[in-house]
Design a protein around this motif. Sequence first.
Motif, short mmCIF file in Angstrom:
data_model
loop_
_atom_site.label_atom_id
_atom_site.label_comp_id
_atom_site.label_asym_id
_atom_site.label_seq_id
_atom_site.Cartn_x
_atom_site.Cartn_y
_atom_site.Cartn_z
N TYR A 1 -4.62 0.09 0.49
CA TYR A 1 -4.19 0.29 -0.91
C TYR A 1 -5.34 0.92 -1.71
N ARG B 1 -7.30 -3.19 -9.21
CA ARG B 1 -6.03 -3.90 -9.37
C ARG B 1 -5.66 -4.65 -8.09
N LEU B 2 -6.59 -4.66 -7.12
CA LEU B 2 -6.26 -5.21 -5.80
C LEU B 2 -6.89 -6.60 -5.60
N VAL B 3 -6.10 -7.49 -5.01
CA VAL B 3 -6.62 -8.79 -4.59
C VAL B 3 -7.28 -8.58 -3.22
N ALA C 1 -7.77 -4.05 3.48
CA ALA C 1 -6.86 -3.98 2.33
C ALA C 1 -7.19 -2.78 1.44
N ASP D 1 -5.53 3.30 -3.91
CA ASP D 1 -5.28 3.57 -5.33
C ASP D 1 -5.43 2.31 -6.17
N ALA D 2 -4.83 1.21 -5.68
CA ALA D 2 -4.90 -0.04 -6.42
C ALA D 2 -6.35 -0.53 -6.48
#
Lengths: 154, 154
Positions: free
Chosen positions: B147, B107-109, B143, B149-150
Amino acid sequence: MSEAAPTVDADVGPFASELIAQVRAQDTYGYWEGKPDRELLAPFIIDRQRARAIPLVGDPDPQTLTRISQFYNAVALSIERRSGVMASPVQQLSSEGFGRIVLIGGRLVLVSKTIRDAHRFGFASLERLEADGEALVEAALAAIEHYPDAACAD
Amino acid sequence: MSEAAPTVDADVGPFASELIAQVRAQDTYGYWEGKPDRELLAPFIIDRQRARAIPLVGDPDPQTLTRISQFYNAVALSIERRSGVMASPVQQLSSEGFGRIVLIGGRLVLVSKTIRDAHRFGFASLERLEADGEALVEAALAAIEHYPDAACAD
């Protein structure tokens, strides 16, 4: 950050209202001026009869690609209106109508959708369009709630 | 999840090695077979002299678009090799060479890059290519660390 939703015919839901506002905002030549909202949504509705008339394999025409963009722009604006998170679409579609659309908010992927058969893009009914659009918006809002830091990152 | 990096000329860095592996993997017709790695990277290097020969305004040709894809695929594979997070590119470029490339992991950019003047895509030197590629990879790894989890979400 939330703004009032655009005003439209009383009988369409909030997502369809956002989509109508999208289409009217892009109506540079006044083509849709004075025409009712339902007429403007008609190209998005592919009922069983229209679906049968579309070949199974084909390349999407520019109008269909525009409708896909308008639909996902409406999803993006609905997300922004309800959460304050600005959602920007990135859309990679081959000329054969395969690809992917993502909506990005901060560092978070709000929506990720694989597109197949873009030339058949449409919804069985106005209710279906409303439900599918709302489902994407609500899943994105849930993701923002789950990963608030990533959604608000630069 | 980390694999050994592809073996190449001893004198190129880890990012350039990944890019070389990318180009060779797509070499369906054996065009690059038997040619040295440095020759294969040459089209990516736009030194001052070559830069002057490229018009300021222009549309990117298919070879340039392929090189942009190869570069970001190499970024994606480097991220995956070092973190185990699968990175997929979504690339929206107009025919005039403007647009955006994002790499998505879960779900991460992981990477988000605005592209301008795609027809001028290239690097001033091999060292510049290595440094720019590595910087994108390292920012993405940071990143993922920030993040996790994402990055690991569906």
